[in-house]
Design a protein around this motif. Structure first.
Motif, PDB file in Angstrom:
ATOM      1  N   CYS A 230       0.828  -1.211   0.000  1.00 39.84           N
ATOM      2  CA  CYS A 230       0.000   0.000   0.000  1.00 39.84           C
ATOM      3  C   CYS A 230       0.862   1.260   0.000  1.00 39.84           C
ATOM      4  CB  CYS A 230      -0.861   0.071   1.261  1.00 39.84           C
ATOM      5  SG  CYS A 230      -2.080  -1.225   1.455  1.00 39.84           S
ATOM      6  N   TRP A 231       0.295   2.318  -0.556  1.00 39.85           N
ATOM      7  CA  TRP A 231       0.872   3.656  -0.429  1.00 39.85           C
ATOM      8  C   TRP A 231       0.563   4.183   0.975  1.00 39.85           C
ATOM      9  CZ3 TRP A 231       4.231   5.193  -3.930  1.00 39.85           C
ATOM     10  CH2 TRP A 231       4.162   4.657  -5.216  1.00 39.85           C
ATOM     11  N   ASN A 232       0.966   5.433   1.217  1.00 41.56           N
ATOM     12  CA  ASN A 232       0.643   6.053   2.516  1.00 41.56           C
ATOM     13  C   ASN A 232      -0.793   6.578   2.479  1.00 41.56           C
ATOM     14  OD1 ASN A 232       3.356   5.685   2.977  1.00 41.56           O
ATOM     15  ND2 ASN A 232       3.723   7.749   3.755  1.00 41.56           N
ATOM     16  N   HIS A 233      -1.660   6.006   3.280  1.00 45.36           N
ATOM     17  CA  HIS A 233      -3.040   6.497   3.365  1.00 45.36           C
ATOM     18  C   HIS A 233      -3.722   5.920   4.607  1.00 45.36           C
ATOM     19  CE1 HIS A 233      -3.970   2.575   1.749  1.00 45.36           C
ATOM     20  NE2 HIS A 233      -3.436   2.857   0.574  1.00 45.36           N
ATOM     21  N   HIS A 234      -4.991   6.322   4.794  1.00 44.10           N
ATOM     22  CA  HIS A 234      -5.689   5.963   6.028  1.00 44.10           C
ATOM     23  C   HIS A 234      -5.833   4.447   6.203  1.00 44.10           C
ATOM     24  CE1 HIS A 234      -8.590   6.255   2.794  1.00 44.10           C
ATOM     25  NE2 HIS A 234      -9.382   5.458   3.470  1.00 44.10           N
ATOM     26  N   VAL A 235      -5.986   3.697   5.108  1.00 49.67           N
ATOM     27  CA  VAL A 235      -6.163   2.244   5.278  1.00 49.67           C
ATOM     28  C   VAL A 235      -4.854   1.608   5.765  1.00 49.67           C
ATOM     29  CG1 VAL A 235      -6.653   0.064   4.110  1.00 49.67           C
ATOM     30  CG2 VAL A 235      -8.060   2.070   3.633  1.00 49.67           C
ATOM     31  N   HIS A 236      -3.747   2.178   5.320  1.00 42.42           N
ATOM     32  CA  HIS A 236      -2.468   1.658   5.815  1.00 42.42           C
ATOM     33  C   HIS A 236      -2.370   1.936   7.326  1.00 42.42           C
ATOM     34  CE1 HIS A 236       1.684   0.560   3.896  1.00 42.42           C
ATOM     35  NE2 HIS A 236       1.304  -0.291   4.807  1.00 42.42           N
ATOM     36  N   LEU A 237      -2.853   3.110   7.716  1.00 42.81           N
ATOM     37  CA  LEU A 237      -2.872   3.437   9.155  1.00 42.81           C
ATOM     38  C   LEU A 237      -3.753   2.436   9.915  1.00 42.81           C
ATOM     39  CD1 LEU A 237      -2.094   5.592  11.376  1.00 42.81           C
ATOM     40  CD2 LEU A 237      -4.290   6.676  10.875  1.00 42.81           C
ATOM     41  N   GLU A 238      -4.907   2.146   9.344  1.00 38.65           N
ATOM     42  CA  GLU A 238      -5.807   1.162   9.981  1.00 38.65           C
ATOM     43  C   GLU A 238      -5.125  -0.197  10.086  1.00 38.65           C
ATOM     44  OE1 GLU A 238      -9.559   3.646   8.108  1.00 38.65           O
ATOM     45  OE2 GLU A 238      -9.152   1.643   7.321  1.00 38.65           O
TER      46      GLU A 238
ATOM     47  N   ARG B 102       0.209 -14.785   5.192  1.00 36.64           N
ATOM     48  CA  ARG B 102      -1.028 -15.553   4.950  1.00 36.64           C
ATOM     49  C   ARG B 102      -2.108 -14.682   4.324  1.00 36.64           C
ATOM     50  NH1 ARG B 102      -4.720 -18.186   9.444  1.00 36.64           N
ATOM     51  NH2 ARG B 102      -6.077 -19.000   7.826  1.00 36.64           N
ATOM     52  N   PHE B 103      -2.124 -13.420   4.723  1.00 39.69           N
ATOM     53  CA  PHE B 103      -3.132 -12.466   4.228  1.00 39.69           C
ATOM     54  C   PHE B 103      -2.386 -11.348   3.511  1.00 39.69           C
ATOM     55  CE2 PHE B 103      -4.943 -14.530   7.815  1.00 39.69           C
ATOM     56  CZ  PHE B 103      -6.320 -14.437   7.776  1.00 39.69           C
ATOM     57  N   LEU B 104      -3.098 -10.680   2.616  1.00 35.12           N
ATOM     58  CA  LEU B 104      -2.501  -9.510   1.954  1.00 35.12           C
ATOM     59  C   LEU B 104      -3.559  -8.422   1.828  1.00 35.12           C
ATOM     60  CD1 LEU B 104      -0.193  -8.127   0.230  1.00 35.12           C
ATOM     61  CD2 LEU B 104      -1.319  -9.116  -1.763  1.00 35.12           C
ATOM     62  N   ILE B 105      -3.180  -7.199   2.198  1.00 37.39           N
ATOM     63  CA  ILE B 105      -4.034  -6.034   1.955  1.00 37.39           C
ATOM     64  C   ILE B 105      -3.326  -5.215   0.883  1.00 37.39           C
ATOM     65  CG2 ILE B 105      -5.014  -3.931   2.981  1.00 37.39           C
ATOM     66  CD1 ILE B 105      -5.091  -5.426   5.682  1.00 37.39           C
ATOM     67  N   VAL B 106      -3.993  -4.983  -0.244  1.00 40.60           N
ATOM     68  CA  VAL B 106      -3.301  -4.375  -1.390  1.00 40.60           C
ATOM     69  C   VAL B 106      -4.146  -3.263  -2.005  1.00 40.60           C
ATOM     70  CG1 VAL B 106      -4.163  -6.271  -2.862  1.00 40.60           C
ATOM     71  CG2 VAL B 106      -2.258  -4.888  -3.674  1.00 40.60           C
TER      72      VAL B 106
ATOM     73  N   VAL C  90       0.702  16.509  10.579  1.00 42.01           N
ATOM     74  CA  VAL C  90       1.886  15.725  10.211  1.00 42.01           C
ATOM     75  C   VAL C  90       1.765  15.226   8.769  1.00 42.01           C
ATOM     76  CG1 VAL C  90       3.363  13.801  10.863  1.00 42.01           C
ATOM     77  CG2 VAL C  90       2.086  15.019  12.616  1.00 42.01           C
ATOM     78  N   PHE C  91       2.837  15.395   8.033  1.00 45.57           N
ATOM     79  CA  PHE C  91       2.866  15.023   6.611  1.00 45.57           C
ATOM     80  C   PHE C  91       3.955  13.960   6.420  1.00 45.57           C
ATOM     81  CE2 PHE C  91       3.873  16.753   2.119  1.00 45.57           C
ATOM     82  CZ  PHE C  91       2.853  16.020   1.541  1.00 45.57           C
ATOM     83  N   PRO C  92       3.593  12.671   6.525  1.00 43.83           N
ATOM     84  CA  PRO C  92       4.615  11.628   6.388  1.00 43.83           C
ATOM     85  C   PRO C  92       4.847  11.303   4.915  1.00 43.83           C
ATOM     86  CG  PRO C  92       2.626  10.810   7.525  1.00 43.83           C
ATOM     87  CD  PRO C  92       2.280  12.080   6.827  1.00 43.83           C
ATOM     88  N   VAL C  93       5.943  11.806   4.396  1.00 45.28           N
ATOM     89  CA  VAL C  93       6.315  11.481   3.012  1.00 45.28           C
ATOM     90  C   VAL C  93       7.168  10.199   3.024  1.00 45.28           C
ATOM     91  CG1 VAL C  93       7.425  12.370   0.922  1.00 45.28           C
ATOM     92  CG2 VAL C  93       6.164  13.917   2.409  1.00 45.28           C
ATOM     93  N   THR C  94       7.770   9.903   4.172  1.00 49.60           N
ATOM     94  CA  THR C  94       8.499   8.645   4.324  1.00 49.60           C
ATOM     95  C   THR C  94       7.507   7.502   4.160  1.00 49.60           C
ATOM     96  OG1 THR C  94       8.090   9.019   6.658  1.00 49.60           O
ATOM     97  CG2 THR C  94      10.326   9.355   5.899  1.00 49.60           C
ATOM     98  N   PRO C  95       7.865   6.503   3.350  1.00 48.85           N
ATOM     99  CA  PRO C  95       6.867   5.471   3.053  1.00 48.85           C
ATOM    100  C   PRO C  95       6.477   4.645   4.280  1.00 48.85           C
ATOM    101  CG  PRO C  95       9.015   4.914   2.084  1.00 48.85           C
ATOM    102  CD  PRO C  95       9.138   6.299   2.656  1.00 48.85           C
ATOM    103  N   MET C  96       5.188   4.354   4.364  1.00 51.59           N
ATOM    104  CA  MET C  96       4.716   3.490   5.460  1.00 51.59           C
ATOM    105  C   MET C  96       5.146   2.050   5.212  1.00 51.59           C
ATOM    106  SD  MET C  96       0.954   5.128   5.955  1.00 51.59           S
ATOM    107  CE  MET C  96       0.451   4.451   7.518  1.00 51.59           C
ATOM    108  N   PHE C  97       5.651   1.774   3.975  1.00 53.40           N
ATOM    109  CA  PHE C  97       6.073   0.400   3.696  1.00 53.40           C
ATOM    110  C   PHE C  97       7.532   0.164   4.084  1.00 53.40           C
ATOM    111  CE2 PHE C  97       6.393   2.593  -0.527  1.00 53.40           C
ATOM    112  CZ  PHE C  97       7.765   2.523  -0.702  1.00 53.40           C
ATOM    113  N   HIS C  98       8.194   1.157   4.654  1.00 54.04           N
ATOM    114  CA  HIS C  98       9.588   0.943   5.034  1.00 54.04           C
ATOM    115  C   HIS C  98       9.866   1.549   6.408  1.00 54.04           C
ATOM    116  CE1 HIS C  98      13.693  -0.156   4.356  1.00 54.04           C
ATOM    117  NE2 HIS C  98      14.106   1.055   4.657  1.00 54.04           N
ATOM    118  N   ALA C  99      10.467   0.745   7.275  1.00 51.75           N
ATOM    119  CA  ALA C  99      10.885   1.201   8.606  1.00 51.75           C
ATOM    120  C   ALA C  99       9.756   1.944   9.329  1.00 51.75           C
ATOM    121  CB  ALA C  99      12.137   2.073   8.512  1.00 51.75           C
TER     122      ALA C  99
END
Ligand code: ADP
Length: 546
Positions: free
Chosen positions: A77-85, A119-123, A226-235
């Motif tokens: 996923c990109w950075n967005h509310h579902v990734h936060l969820e 086992r699961f994937l959210i995409v 807060v503006f997180p430009v750092t990807p939520m998919f890394h670190a």
């Protein structure tokens, strides 16, 4: 009669848990907003009350689908509310969120997903073409598609929004857990060897969040945007999603739009007070902004007083000065996937209050001092601790409750951990008497010329201080006589012209000795980037083998 029984603490045995952050947000910050930018560049708004409800619905839905404690749930996923969820909903159900890096090749992603046994994937629906390239190589039992572009997903996979709307989480119960249980995992980039999985726990995440939010560092408040430009998919996006949830800070997610113009547009829509990104992104942003000031001065305004946390690679002093001109203070941090990641921050210690302007910028261009709970030492080539004198260099080694002590299903290797259990970071640095770390290089990027080390970071910073240079990366090339010599790859600003002699003169003027100067300069249109947006030095070495 006095008892001889040992003294015990009277404190409650309550485990540290990130679920507490979610509960807090639901209770205290219900009206605060989370904004995400969609693929069509429109914005979607949620409140923390919405996020709270939806996150618990996600957790309930995963439980209903048969998620067992410790099961890995991958996100692509990109950075967005579902990734936060997902950051909170997956652990709430007892699962382990595994962020997949969408910038890797399909084969690399498949290898990582299999190594983690996802086992699961959210995409994201917009990433289905990428998923289709590797899906057959993996063993996902449930694929949940986020209809991020606004269309309900109709394929054989589950639709995230339909799943949530069909799920009643009124009576949702958090999965039982111990504070050492895993909550998330992330793979190192694997620039040397195969990627390795780092697994974070409730405890490590809570402690890292508390430290990051302290006043001298992120200083996060509920009034922040807060503006997180750092990807939520890394670190873990440097831990900011956890901090924002804990403090109830407004979040603005850029979605898939990371071009400088898009970031600047997003900053007009919801002006941030704290923004996070790697230096390459911030370089592009300031250059685009300054160019626009010449032609369309009213197009964008940089938010006055915004704080910006920049790290992941050395932050050139020129970049810090460029933002400072517009009233934006860049705070540098150093860390790695293995360290949650925050380890050091360059912040204005009280002892620097009377320092000159020049000294303040010099310090801002350093990696800074270790944050609380992180022990840091510099080990020289002979295995001795280097003095904190700003001179002696060696490998940075760290230890602490949010620093990994091993890798997922990988035997502990001597080149990764010291005999006494400290993490060997592979970064070479000195520390001065103020405890400020100055990173010279990564071990693998140092240039060994005739028995002397040359710092690629120092050369890059000096080159990028030249007003005509947009980007610079320096790598070692093999040399028969000297073993290795520096080669500088340079990107000029639009319309600029510089020859090799001018570049060499500039470096000499900046204090470099003749033997430290690059033997070759290559003018490029752009420096290649890694999957996390840093200069890709391995690729440069392949491009210029000798
Ligand atoms: P990768 O860069 O391999 O994807 P990480 O994101 O974990 O993996 O990056 C960690 C590395 O990034 C550190 O070991 C260090 O080399 C580099 N790094 C991070 N922050 C800084 C900084 N402020 N200055 C210099 N290098 C940094």
């Amino acid at each position: 009669m006095m008892s001889n029984s040992p003294m015990v603490s009277t404190m409650m045995p309550v485990h540290l848990s990130i679920n507490h952050f979610l509960e807090r947000a639901g209770l205290l910050f219900g009206t605060n907003e989370v904004i995400s930018r969609r693929p069509d560049k429109s914005y979607i708004h949620h409140t923390y009350a919405d996020i709270y409800k939806r996150t618990r619905q996600l957790a309930q839905a995963l439980t209903d689908l048969g998620l067992n404690k410790g099961d890995r749930v991958a996100t692509l996923c990109w950075n967005h509310h579902v990734h936060l969820e997902s950051y909170f909903g997956i652990p709430a159900a007892g699962g382990v969120m595994h962020t997949l890096n969408l910038r890797l090749s399909a084969d690399e992603i498949a290898w990582i997903a299999n190594d983690a046994q996802d086992r699961f994937l959210i995409v994201d629906d917009v990433l289905l073409p990428l998923l289709n390239q590797f899906k057959d190589k993996c063993r996902f039992e449930h694929i949940i598609v986020v209809p991020f572009s606004g269309q309900v997903h109709t394929g054989p996979e589950l639709d995230y929004e339909s799943l949530l709307s069909q799920t009643d989480a009124t009576h949702f119960q958090y999965a039982d857990h111990h504070e050492d249980d895993p909550v998330s995992m992330c793979y190192t980039s694997g620039t040397t060897g195969k990627p390795k999985g780092v697994v974070y726990s409730h405890r490590s995440t809570v402690l890292h969040t508390l430290v990051g939010c302290l006043g001298d560092f992120w200083s996060l408040k509920s009034t922040d945007v807060v503006f997180p430009v750092t990807p939520m998919f890394h670190a873990n996006s440097w831990g900011i999603p956890y901090g924002a949830m804990m403090m109830g800070a407004k979040l603005v997610f850029p979605g898939p739009h990371l071009h400088p113009e898009d970031l600047l547009d997003c900053m007009q829509y919801a002006p941030p007070s704290l923004a996070l990104g790697v230096p390459t992104i911030w370089m592009g942003l300031i250059q685009t902004y300054e160019a626009a000031l010449q032609t369309q001065p009213d197009r964008w305004r940089l938010p006055k007083g915004m704080r910006s946390l920049v790290g992941g690679a050395a932050v050139p002093e020129a970049l810090i000065r460029a933002f400072d001109k517009h009233g934006i203070w860049i705070m540098q941090g150093w860390g790695m996937t293995e360290t949650s990641p925050l380890c050091t921050v360059s912040y204005p210690k009280s002892e620097f209050a009377d320092a000159s302007e020049q000294e303040k910028f010099r310090r801002a261009a350093m990696a800074g001092a270790p944050v609380p709970l992180v022990d840091l030492r510099i080990r020289d080539d002979h295995g001795h601790n280097a003095a904190w004198d700003g001179q002696q260099v060696g490998e940075i080694q760290v230890r602490g409750p949010f620093i990994t002590g091993s890798y997922h299903q990988v035997p502990v290797e001597a080149d990764k951990f010291s005999d006494d259990g400290w993490l060997r970071t592979g970064d070479v640095a000195s520390v001065d008497a103020s405890g400020f770390v100055r990173i010279t290089d990564r071990t693998k990027d140092l240039i060994k010329s005739g028995g002397e080390w040359i710092s690629s970071v120092d050369l890059e910073n000096a080159l990028m201080a030249h007003p005509s240079i947009a980007e610079a990366a320096v790598v070692a090339i093999p040399d028969i006589k000297w073993s290795e010599r520096p080669l500088a790859c340079v990107v000029l600003k639009p319309g600029a012209a510089l020859d090799t002699q001018a570049l060499a003169n500039h470096l000499q003027h900046m204090g470099f000795a003749k033997w430290q100067l690059p033997d070759r300069y290559e003018l490029l249109d752009q420096i290649p980037r890694t999957s996390t947006g840093k200069f890709y030095k391995l690729k440069l070495r392949e491009m210029f083998p000798a």
